[in-house]
Write a protein that holds these residues in place. Structure first.
Motif, PDB file in Angstrom:
ATOM      1  N   SER A  44       4.732   6.459  -0.067  1.00 10.27           N
ATOM      2  CA  SER A  44       3.693   7.321  -0.628  1.00 10.27           C
ATOM      3  C   SER A  44       3.152   8.215   0.475  1.00 10.27           C
ATOM      4  N   ARG A  45       2.602   9.336   0.088  1.00 11.63           N
ATOM      5  CA  ARG A  45       2.083  10.287   1.063  1.00 11.63           C
ATOM      6  C   ARG A  45       0.893   9.704   1.829  1.00 11.63           C
ATOM      7  N   ILE A  85       7.056  18.255   3.918  1.00  9.21           N
ATOM      8  CA  ILE A  85       7.075  18.133   5.370  1.00  9.21           C
ATOM      9  C   ILE A  85       7.848  16.880   5.778  1.00  9.21           C
ATOM     10  N   ARG A  86       7.575  15.788   5.107  1.00  5.08           N
ATOM     11  CA  ARG A  86       8.271  14.536   5.385  1.00  5.08           C
ATOM     12  C   ARG A  86       9.124  14.165   4.181  1.00  5.08           C
ATOM     13  N   ALA A  87      10.357  13.846   4.435  1.00  7.98           N
ATOM     14  CA  ALA A  87      11.229  13.417   3.341  1.00  7.98           C
ATOM     15  C   ALA A  87      10.817  12.026   2.866  1.00  7.98           C
ATOM     16  N   ARG A  88      10.955  11.788   1.557  1.00  6.38           N
ATOM     17  CA  ARG A  88      10.642  10.459   1.031  1.00  6.38           C
ATOM     18  C   ARG A  88      11.691   9.484   1.513  1.00  6.38           C
TER      19      ARG A  88
END
Length: 65
Positions: free
Chosen positions: A25-26, A11-14
């Motif tokens: 980090s997530r 969902i979110r790019a690193r």
């Protein structure tokens, strides 16, 4: 069913941590750790970060006339 995680899009790019540059980090996104997250919060609470407004620029200009 196969367990192939290569087809899963996050969902979110690193991205790099804004404090230290390590990968985020997530759990602490966009930071890499709770330490970096707390450092950023401390800067906001201590007034190191300031969001200016157009009213500030107008007040400075009125004293010169």
């Amino acid at each position: 069913m196969t367990d192939d995680n290569s087809k899963v899009t996050p969902i979110r790019a690193r991205r790099a941590c804004p404090e230290c540059g390590k990968p985020s980090s997530r759990e602490n996104y966009p930071f890499c750790s709770s330490r970096c997250k707390d450092l950023d919060l401390n800067r906001w609470l201590s007034g190191s970060y300031v969001i200016g407004s157009k009213g500030d620029a107008d007040e400075e200009g009125t004293g010169e006339n």
